[in-house]
Design a protein around this motif. Structure first.
Motif, PDB file in Angstrom:
ATOM      1  N   ALA A  44       0.810  -1.213   0.000  1.00 25.16           N
ATOM      2  CA  ALA A  44       0.000   0.000   0.000  1.00 25.16           C
ATOM      3  C   ALA A  44       0.848   1.270   0.000  1.00 25.16           C
ATOM      4  CB  ALA A  44      -0.927  -0.003   1.210  1.00 25.16           C
ATOM      5  N   CYS A  45       2.162   1.127  -0.193  1.00 26.65           N
ATOM      6  CA  CYS A  45       3.039   2.300  -0.261  1.00 26.65           C
ATOM      7  C   CYS A  45       4.277   1.906  -1.063  1.00 26.65           C
ATOM      8  CB  CYS A  45       3.419   2.788   1.135  1.00 26.65           C
ATOM      9  SG  CYS A  45       4.607   1.742   2.015  1.00 26.65           S
ATOM     10  N   ALA A  46       5.209   2.814  -1.175  1.00 23.29           N
ATOM     11  CA  ALA A  46       6.449   2.523  -1.899  1.00 23.29           C
ATOM     12  C   ALA A  46       7.675   2.825  -1.053  1.00 23.29           C
ATOM     13  CB  ALA A  46       6.492   3.325  -3.196  1.00 23.29           C
ATOM     14  N   THR A  47       7.509   2.852   0.262  1.00 20.49           N
ATOM     15  CA  THR A  47       8.612   3.244   1.146  1.00 20.49           C
ATOM     16  C   THR A  47       9.652   2.149   1.338  1.00 20.49           C
ATOM     17  OG1 THR A  47       7.371   2.646   3.129  1.00 20.49           O
ATOM     18  CG2 THR A  47       7.212   4.947   2.376  1.00 20.49           C
ATOM     19  N   CYS A  48       9.420   0.962   0.791  1.00 18.99           N
ATOM     20  CA  CYS A  48      10.439  -0.097   0.858  1.00 18.99           C
ATOM     21  C   CYS A  48      11.081  -0.295  -0.513  1.00 18.99           C
ATOM     22  CB  CYS A  48       9.851  -1.404   1.382  1.00 18.99           C
ATOM     23  SG  CYS A  48       8.597  -2.154   0.320  1.00 18.99           S
ATOM     24  N   ASP A  65       1.082  -6.304 -11.281  1.00 19.26           N
ATOM     25  CA  ASP A  65       0.552  -4.997 -11.678  1.00 19.26           C
ATOM     26  C   ASP A  65       0.414  -4.090 -10.459  1.00 19.26           C
ATOM     27  OD1 ASP A  65       0.421  -5.765 -14.336  1.00 19.26           O
ATOM     28  OD2 ASP A  65      -1.721  -6.240 -14.272  1.00 19.26           O
ATOM     29  N   ASP A  66      -0.007  -4.661  -9.316  1.00 20.73           N
ATOM     30  CA  ASP A  66      -0.156  -3.860  -8.091  1.00 20.73           C
ATOM     31  C   ASP A  66       1.190  -3.300  -7.640  1.00 20.73           C
ATOM     32  OD1 ASP A  66      -2.888  -4.225  -8.003  1.00 20.73           O
ATOM     33  OD2 ASP A  66      -2.787  -5.904  -6.574  1.00 20.73           O
ATOM     34  N   GLU A  67       2.244  -4.126  -7.712  1.00 17.35           N
ATOM     35  CA  GLU A  67       3.570  -3.636  -7.324  1.00 17.35           C
ATOM     36  C   GLU A  67       4.019  -2.526  -8.279  1.00 17.35           C
ATOM     37  OE1 GLU A  67       8.206  -5.042  -6.623  1.00 17.35           O
ATOM     38  OE2 GLU A  67       6.717  -6.556  -7.191  1.00 17.35           O
ATOM     39  N   GLU A  68       3.815  -2.716  -9.562  1.00 21.22           N
ATOM     40  CA  GLU A  68       4.207  -1.680 -10.528  1.00 21.22           C
ATOM     41  C   GLU A  68       3.448  -0.378 -10.293  1.00 21.22           C
ATOM     42  OE1 GLU A  68       4.402  -2.974 -14.558  1.00 21.22           O
ATOM     43  OE2 GLU A  68       5.958  -4.440 -14.097  1.00 21.22           O
ATOM     44  N   ASP A  69       2.166  -0.480  -9.921  1.00 21.12           N
ATOM     45  CA  ASP A  69       1.393   0.725  -9.605  1.00 21.12           C
ATOM     46  C   ASP A  69       1.994   1.461  -8.413  1.00 21.12           C
ATOM     47  OD1 ASP A  69      -0.344   0.209 -11.690  1.00 21.12           O
ATOM     48  OD2 ASP A  69      -1.939  -0.592 -10.399  1.00 21.12           O
ATOM     49  N   MET A  70       2.398   0.735  -7.384  1.00 23.03           N
ATOM     50  CA  MET A  70       3.013   1.361  -6.210  1.00 23.03           C
ATOM     51  C   MET A  70       4.380   1.933  -6.550  1.00 23.03           C
ATOM     52  SD  MET A  70       1.216   1.476  -3.427  1.00 23.03           S
ATOM     53  CE  MET A  70      -0.166   1.923  -4.442  1.00 23.03           C
ATOM     54  N   LEU A  71       5.135   1.232  -7.386  1.00 20.96           N
ATOM     55  CA  LEU A  71       6.455   1.726  -7.775  1.00 20.96           C
ATOM     56  C   LEU A  71       6.363   3.070  -8.493  1.00 20.96           C
ATOM     57  CD1 LEU A  71       8.273  -1.523  -8.891  1.00 20.96           C
ATOM     58  CD2 LEU A  71       9.032   0.057  -7.096  1.00 20.96           C
ATOM     59  N   GLU A  78      14.204   3.363 -10.922  1.00 18.17           N
ATOM     60  CA  GLU A  78      15.168   2.899 -11.918  1.00 18.17           C
ATOM     61  C   GLU A  78      14.635   1.639 -12.585  1.00 18.17           C
ATOM     62  OE1 GLU A  78      19.237   2.702 -10.614  1.00 18.17           O
ATOM     63  OE2 GLU A  78      18.944   4.372  -9.221  1.00 18.17           O
ATOM     64  N   LYS A  79      15.297   1.200 -13.631  1.00 19.45           N
ATOM     65  CA  LYS A  79      14.834   0.048 -14.411  1.00 19.45           C
ATOM     66  C   LYS A  79      14.660  -1.202 -13.547  1.00 19.45           C
ATOM     67  CE  LYS A  79      15.918  -2.725 -18.446  1.00 19.45           C
ATOM     68  NZ  LYS A  79      16.891  -3.042 -19.474  1.00 19.45           N
ATOM     69  N   THR A  80      15.522  -1.392 -12.561  1.00 16.51           N
ATOM     70  CA  THR A  80      15.454  -2.594 -11.726  1.00 16.51           C
ATOM     71  C   THR A  80      14.850  -2.317 -10.346  1.00 16.51           C
ATOM     72  OG1 THR A  80      17.735  -2.315 -10.967  1.00 16.51           O
ATOM     73  CG2 THR A  80      17.384  -3.709 -12.928  1.00 16.51           C
ATOM     74  N   SER A  81      14.082  -1.244 -10.230  1.00 12.99           N
ATOM     75  CA  SER A  81      13.425  -0.921  -8.960  1.00 12.99           C
ATOM     76  C   SER A  81      12.365  -1.972  -8.626  1.00 12.99           C
ATOM     77  CB  SER A  81      12.759   0.450  -9.035  1.00 12.99           C
ATOM     78  OG  SER A  81      13.707   1.478  -9.036  1.00 12.99           O
ATOM     79  N   ARG A  82      12.300  -2.310  -7.342  1.00 10.06           N
ATOM     80  CA  ARG A  82      11.285  -3.237  -6.831  1.00 10.06           C
ATOM     81  C   ARG A  82      10.905  -2.787  -5.424  1.00 10.06           C
ATOM     82  NH1 ARG A  82      10.791  -8.387  -9.187  1.00 10.06           N
ATOM     83  NH2 ARG A  82       8.958  -8.444  -7.816  1.00 10.06           N
ATOM     84  N   LEU A  83       9.820  -3.344  -4.923  1.00  7.07           N
ATOM     85  CA  LEU A  83       9.444  -3.122  -3.521  1.00  7.07           C
ATOM     86  C   LEU A  83      10.018  -4.267  -2.708  1.00  7.07           C
ATOM     87  CD1 LEU A  83       5.733  -1.959  -3.847  1.00  7.07           C
ATOM     88  CD2 LEU A  83       7.801  -0.563  -3.649  1.00  7.07           C
ATOM     89  N   GLY A  84      10.722  -3.907  -1.643  1.00  5.85           N
ATOM     90  CA  GLY A  84      11.363  -4.918  -0.805  1.00  5.85           C
ATOM     91  C   GLY A  84      10.384  -5.898  -0.185  1.00  5.85           C
ATOM     92  N   CYS A  85       9.160  -5.455   0.025  1.00  4.14           N
ATOM     93  CA  CYS A  85       8.156  -6.339   0.631  1.00  4.14           C
ATOM     94  C   CYS A  85       7.704  -7.429  -0.324  1.00  4.14           C
ATOM     95  CB  CYS A  85       6.955  -5.549   1.139  1.00  4.14           C
ATOM     96  SG  CYS A  85       5.956  -4.774  -0.162  1.00  4.14           S
ATOM     97  N   GLN A  86       8.007  -7.277  -1.612  1.00  2.00           N
ATOM     98  CA  GLN A  86       7.536  -8.228  -2.615  1.00  2.00           C
ATOM     99  C   GLN A  86       8.620  -9.196  -3.082  1.00  2.00           C
ATOM    100  OE1 GLN A  86       4.070  -8.313  -3.552  1.00  2.00           O
ATOM    101  NE2 GLN A  86       4.297  -7.191  -1.623  1.00  2.00           N
ATOM    102  N   ILE A  87       9.832  -9.036  -2.578  1.00  6.34           N
ATOM    103  CA  ILE A  87      10.920  -9.960  -2.910  1.00  6.34           C
ATOM    104  C   ILE A  87      11.081 -10.895  -1.723  1.00  6.34           C
ATOM    105  CG2 ILE A  87      13.356 -10.220  -3.491  1.00  6.34           C
ATOM    106  CD1 ILE A  87      13.274  -7.260  -4.432  1.00  6.34           C
ATOM    107  N   VAL A  88      10.730 -12.159  -1.914  1.00  2.00           N
ATOM    108  CA  VAL A  88      10.810 -13.149  -0.846  1.00  2.00           C
ATOM    109  C   VAL A  88      12.058 -14.003  -1.063  1.00  2.00           C
ATOM    110  CG1 VAL A  88       9.665 -15.103   0.271  1.00  2.00           C
ATOM    111  CG2 VAL A  88       8.322 -13.151  -0.531  1.00  2.00           C
TER     112      VAL A  88
END
Length: 104
Positions: A44-48, A65-71, A78-88
């Motif tokens: 629900a945010c992009a702080t990670c 798609d939800d992660e990309e929307d938050m990003l 950046e091209k390889t940006s991700r949310l830390g909460c979504q990388i397990v």
């Protein structure tokens, strides 16, 4: 146990134990790495926001798609940006390297 490396804003590298099944956000909190995660991993945010080292980017599950929307809300995307909460973490990600983006 797998390990991963956080590259902090000042370039300092911190290699830490990364238990399988924990997210990069949870691993950061476990080791006092400065990664906020205001929504506590509920997508629900992009702080990670982290920037995955390019050599690792293709080894991750593609973002939803939800992660990309938050990003889209993240600063310094950046091209390889991700949310830390979504990388397990998995055994296959042993050695993963992520950089914490600048806050300014």
């Amino acid at each position: 146990m797998p390990q991963m490396t956080f590259v902090e804003q000042d370039g300092t590298e911190r290699t830490v134990d990364a238990p399988v099944g924990l997210s990069v956000l949870e691993i950061a909190h476990k080791h006092d790495v400065d990664l906020e995660g205001a929504c506590e991993g509920s997508l629900a945010c992009a702080t990670c926001h982290v920037v995955v080292d390019p050599t690792w980017a293709d080894k991750l599950t593609p973002p939803t798609d939800d992660e990309e929307d938050m990003l889209d809300l993240a600063f310094g995307l950046e091209k390889t940006s991700r949310l830390g909460c979504q990388i397990v973490m998995t055994e296959a990600l042993d050695g993963l390297v992520v950089r914490l983006p600048s806050k300014a």
